[in-house]
Scaffold this active site. Structure first.
Site, PDB file in Angstrom:
ATOM      1  N   ARG A  31      81.286  -4.724  41.878  1.00 64.33           N
ATOM      2  CA  ARG A  31      82.345  -5.740  41.931  1.00 64.33           C
ATOM      3  C   ARG A  31      82.166  -6.614  43.163  1.00 64.33           C
ATOM      4  NH1 ARG A  31      87.599  -2.065  41.275  1.00 64.33           N
ATOM      5  NH2 ARG A  31      86.418  -1.031  42.908  1.00 64.33           N
ATOM      6  N   ASP A  52      83.305  -5.756  36.636  1.00 62.65           N
ATOM      7  CA  ASP A  52      83.986  -4.467  36.537  1.00 62.65           C
ATOM      8  C   ASP A  52      83.371  -3.664  35.394  1.00 62.65           C
ATOM      9  OD1 ASP A  52      86.001  -4.452  38.504  1.00 62.65           O
ATOM     10  OD2 ASP A  52      87.099  -5.977  37.370  1.00 62.65           O
ATOM     11  N   PHE A  53      83.695  -2.366  35.357  1.00 60.57           N
ATOM     12  CA  PHE A  53      83.185  -1.525  34.279  1.00 60.57           C
ATOM     13  C   PHE A  53      83.866  -1.841  32.944  1.00 60.57           C
ATOM     14  CE2 PHE A  53      82.650   1.452  38.063  1.00 60.57           C
ATOM     15  CZ  PHE A  53      81.376   0.979  38.321  1.00 60.57           C
ATOM     16  N   LYS A  63      77.096  14.421  41.209  1.00 59.36           N
ATOM     17  CA  LYS A  63      78.177  15.413  41.218  1.00 59.36           C
ATOM     18  C   LYS A  63      79.427  14.766  41.809  1.00 59.36           C
ATOM     19  CE  LYS A  63      77.629  17.358  45.815  1.00 59.36           C
ATOM     20  NZ  LYS A  63      78.977  17.109  46.290  1.00 59.36           N
ATOM     21  N   ASP A 106      71.461  17.019  41.694  1.00 55.91           N
ATOM     22  CA  ASP A 106      71.883  17.885  42.794  1.00 55.91           C
ATOM     23  C   ASP A 106      70.808  17.703  43.860  1.00 55.91           C
ATOM     24  OD1 ASP A 106      72.363  19.849  44.632  1.00 55.91           O
ATOM     25  OD2 ASP A 106      72.822  21.412  43.186  1.00 55.91           O
ATOM     26  N   HIS A 107      71.110  16.885  44.882  1.00 59.83           N
ATOM     27  CA  HIS A 107      70.036  16.495  45.805  1.00 59.83           C
ATOM     28  C   HIS A 107      69.434  17.682  46.543  1.00 59.83           C
ATOM     29  CE1 HIS A 107      73.491  16.400  48.601  1.00 59.83           C
ATOM     30  NE2 HIS A 107      72.605  16.703  49.515  1.00 59.83           N
ATOM     31  N   LYS A 124      65.000  19.088  47.732  1.00 60.57           N
ATOM     32  CA  LYS A 124      64.492  19.401  49.073  1.00 60.57           C
ATOM     33  C   LYS A 124      63.289  20.336  48.980  1.00 60.57           C
ATOM     34  CE  LYS A 124      68.902  18.738  51.464  1.00 60.57           C
ATOM     35  NZ  LYS A 124      68.471  17.649  52.334  1.00 60.57           N
ATOM     36  N   GLU A 130      78.654  22.157  57.837  1.00 63.78           N
ATOM     37  CA  GLU A 130      78.603  20.774  58.330  1.00 63.78           C
ATOM     38  C   GLU A 130      79.381  20.707  59.639  1.00 63.78           C
ATOM     39  OE1 GLU A 130      78.663  17.582  54.988  1.00 63.78           O
ATOM     40  OE2 GLU A 130      80.054  19.149  54.364  1.00 63.78           O
ATOM     41  N   ASP A 142      83.266  21.103  45.777  1.00 62.12           N
ATOM     42  CA  ASP A 142      82.300  20.107  46.242  1.00 62.12           C
ATOM     43  C   ASP A 142      80.927  20.715  46.489  1.00 62.12           C
ATOM     44  OD1 ASP A 142      81.594  17.485  47.054  1.00 62.12           O
ATOM     45  OD2 ASP A 142      81.830  18.024  49.157  1.00 62.12           O
ATOM     46  N   HIS A 145      75.756  23.186  44.658  1.00 56.99           N
ATOM     47  CA  HIS A 145      74.674  23.497  45.594  1.00 56.99           C
ATOM     48  C   HIS A 145      74.455  24.999  45.768  1.00 56.99           C
ATOM     49  CE1 HIS A 145      74.681  19.343  46.369  1.00 56.99           C
ATOM     50  NE2 HIS A 145      75.524  19.297  47.371  1.00 56.99           N
ATOM     51  N   LYS A 181      83.423  22.443  56.625  1.00 57.83           N
ATOM     52  CA  LYS A 181      83.279  21.266  57.475  1.00 57.83           C
ATOM     53  C   LYS A 181      83.781  21.606  58.881  1.00 57.83           C
ATOM     54  CE  LYS A 181      83.495  17.756  53.882  1.00 57.83           C
ATOM     55  NZ  LYS A 181      82.121  17.288  54.123  1.00 57.83           N
TER      56      LYS A 181
END
Length: 501
Positions: A56, A98-99, A163, A192-193, A197, A231, A250, A255, A353
Site C-alpha cells: 500500500r 490493497d489486498f 509463520k 521456518d527460517h 540455518k 533473546e 511464536d 522452531h 525474551k
C-alpha cells in the site's frame, strides 16, 4: 560439462520471478531483499530473474528499486557490485494497492505477463506472503480469482507463507483448507527460517554421517535434552502482533518442536522431503505431555530490570500492551517422546525474551558414568558429558567431557572441545533466507514443514495453552535474568538444572 554428481557446482534456479506481498515491512527490507541480491551476486539466480513488490504505497518502479537498493546496501551479506545490481534492477516492478483491490491484482497479472515476454521468466513465479497471518486467506483467494495461482502448461506457481501458521489447531486446519483450495500441498512452502540455518542442517550430518554419535544417541546413554532459544530484546514495536500470541505460540510451536524432531528422529531412508517428513512426523506423533501441566510447564513475563547496562521496561509497561495482559514472554515445557529410542528421556524446551543473552542451542546431556573409581573430592568439579549444537549466534558445536587437571593429585574437571563454522570453513555461511528462497525457486521442499507437521505441533501446544488460560497468571522475571524461578524449580523437581548457555 555439468555433471549433476559434481557437488562443487551450485544449484542454479531456472527462469523465474518472485512476487513479495508486504514488501515494505521489516522482514522484507532486512532479510528478503538482501537475500535475493546475495543470491544474484553468487550467480545462483537466472539472468532474467524478476522481482515484483506489492504494497500500500504510492510508488513507481524506480521508487521501489531505490528502497531495495538501500536495504541491500545496508543489510546484504556479500559485497555490492554495480553490474549485479543493474541486472537485478531491470526486472523490478512495483504494484501499489490493497489486498481487496481487484485493479491492483489485474495490474499484477499484466506485469507478470510483461515480464514473461521481456525477461523470459517462463511463467514460473513464487508468491511470498510477507504479511500478517490474518491476510493470508485474502491474498491466496485473490491470486486464484485473477488466474495468478494457476501456472501455464509446463510452468509452476508456488506460495511461500511465513509463520505463525494459525494460532491453534482449528485455525491451522482452516488455513490449510483455504490455502490448499488454491495451491496443491506440494506448491505450498511454509517458511521456518531456523531450518535454513547451517547448524540445524548439521544436526542431520552430525548424527547420520558419523559413526561416533548415533550409538549413544538414545535412552541408554542420554539423561535429558535441553533446547533453548533465548533473546536479549523485548517486543520492540511488535505489540500489535505479539500480544495475544506469546512466546510459546511464536517459538515453541514451530522452531523448537522442529529442532526437537530433528534431534529425536530416526535415520530417514533418503535426504528428500518425503523421507524427512515421515521421520519427523513419527516423533511429533509420539510426543506425550506431562500429566501435571502445572508442575511441568512454566510461563513468564519480563519485568523491568537492567539489560546491557540500561534500565528497561517490563512487558506490561511496553507501548500498546494492556496492563492486565497474560501473554507469555517466557515459556518452558517438559515433553516425553514415547518410542523405543527415547522412552523415559525428558525433553525440556524453553524460550523467552529479555533473557541473559541471545542464543539458540540444543544440549544433549548424557548420564553420569555408572561407576567411578575416583573419590568424590576428585570429581566435585565434574558435570555430565554433553554435546551442544549452537544454532546461533556463534554457529558450531561443543563436546563437554571430564579431564584430569595437571598436577600431582587426581582432580577431574569439565573441559570442552569446540567446533566453530567461522574457524573451520573459509566460506561464510549463507543467510537462512538465501537458502530457503533458492530452495523455493528450485522446488526443493526438504527444509519446509508440511501441513501435517504444523497440525501435529498444534496438537502438542493447544492443551498447554488451554491450561494456562484457566490457571493463574504468568510468573514475573527481571529483564536480563534467565527466566522465572518457577522454571528452575521445574527442573529441580527432576533433580536437574538448566544449562547456562
Amino acid at each position: 560439462m555439468r555433471d549433476p554428481r559434481d557437488r562443487r557446482l551450485p544449484r542454479i534456479a531456472g527462469p523465474s520471478g518472485l512476487v513479495v506481498f508486504g514488501v515494505t515491512g521489516d522482514l522484507s527490507r532486512k532479510k528478503l531483499m538482501p537475500a535475493v541480491y546475495d543470491l544474484a551476486n553468487r550467480g545462483l539466480l537466472p539472468p532474467g530473474f524478476s522481482l515484483l513488490g506489492f504494497a500500500r504505497r504510492d510508488w513507481e518502479d524506480q521508487d521501489f528499486a531505490q528502497v531495495v537498493h538501500d536495504s541491500v546496501r545496508e543489510h546484504a551479506r556479500t559485497e555490492f557490485r554495480e553490474e549485479v545490481w543493474q541486472q537485478l534492477a531491470e526486472g523490478m516492478r512495483f504494484i501499489p494497492g490493497d489486498f481487496d483491490d481487484d485493479t491492483a491484482f489485474r495490474q499484477l497479472r499484466s506485469a507478470v505477463d510483461e515480464l514473461d515476454a521481456s525477461r523470459g521468466t517462463s511463467g514460473n513465479y513464487a508468491f511470498y506472503l510477507s504479511v500478517p497471518p490474518k491476510f493470508f486467506p485474502k491474498v491466496v483467494r485473490q491470486l486464484k480469482r485473477h488466474g495468478l495461482a494457476r501456472a501455464p502448461e509446463g510452468s509452476w506457481r508456488r506460495a511461500v507463507i511465513e509463520k505463525p501458521f494459525g494460532r491453534d489447531l482449528a485455525s491451522a486446519r482452516e488455513l490449510n483448507r483455504i490455502v490448499h483450495d488454491v495451491f496443491d500441498p506440494d506448491q505450498v512452502f511454509r517458511i521456518d527460517h531456523y531450518l535454513g540455518k547451517e547448524t540445524v542442517q548439521n544436526i542431520l550430518a552430525l548424527r547420520f554421517a558419523n559413526q561416533m554419535y548415533e550409538p549413544v544417541w538414545n535412552r541408554s546413554y542420554v539423561d535429558h535434552v535441553q533446547i533453548t532459544m533465548a533473546e536479549d530484546i523485548g517486543i520492540g514495536g511488535r505489540a500489535g502482533y505479539y500480544d495475544g500470541i506469546g512466546s510459546a505460540r511464536d517459538v515453541i510451536q514451530n522452531h523448537l518442536l522442529q529442532l526437537m524432531a530433528l534431534t529425536a528422529m530416526e535415520e530417514p531412508a533418503a535426504f528428500d522431503a518425503e523421507s524427512l517428513l515421515a521421520e519427523k512426523l513419527k516423533v511429533l506423533e509420539a510426543v506425550r505431555l506431562p500429566e501435571d501441566l502445572g508442575e511441568h510447564t512454566v510461563r513468564g513475563q519480563y519485568a523491568a530490570g537492567w539489560q546491557g547496562g540500561a534500565k528497561v521496561r517490563g512487558y506490561l509497561q511496553e507501548d500498546g500492551i494492556d496492563p492486565a495482559s497474560t501473554t507469555d514472554t517466557y515459556a518452558a515445557v517438559k515433553l516425553q517422546v514415547d518410542n523405543r529410542r527415547w522412552a523415559g528421556v525428558p525433553f525440556y524446551l524453553r524460550t523467552g525474551k529479555r533473557l541473559g543473552r541471545r542464543v539458540t542451542e540444543i544440549a544433549v546431556v548424557f548420564q553420569r558414568a555408572p561407576h567411578s573409581p575416583f573419590g568424590s573430592t576428585a570429581t566435585e568439579e565434574l558435570g555430565a558429558n554433553a554435546i551442544v549444537v549452537r544454532v546461533q549466534p556463534d554457529e558450531g558445536m561443543t563436546v563437554r567431557f571430564g579431564s584430569k587437571v595437571p598436577g600431582t593429585s587426581m582432580e577431574i574437571r569439565d573441559v570442552t572441545m569446540d567446533f566453530a563454522y567461522g574457524e573451520s570453513f573459509t566460506e561464510s555461511s549463507p543467510e537462512a533466507y538465501e537458502r530457503l528462497i533458492l530452495d523455493v525457486l528450485l522446488g526443493d521442499a526438504n527444509l519446509f514443514p508440511r501441513h501435517q507437521e504444523v497440525e501435529e505441533s498444534w496438537k502438542i501446544l493447544d492443551p498447554i495453552e488451554g491450561y494456562w488460560e484457566s490457571h493463574g497468571t504468568p510468573a514475573q522475571y527481571p529483564s536480563g535474568s534467565w527466566g522465572p524461578e518457577e522454571a528452575d524449580e521445574m527442573l529441580a523437581r527432576d533433580g536437574r538444572s538448566w544449562r547456562r548457555p
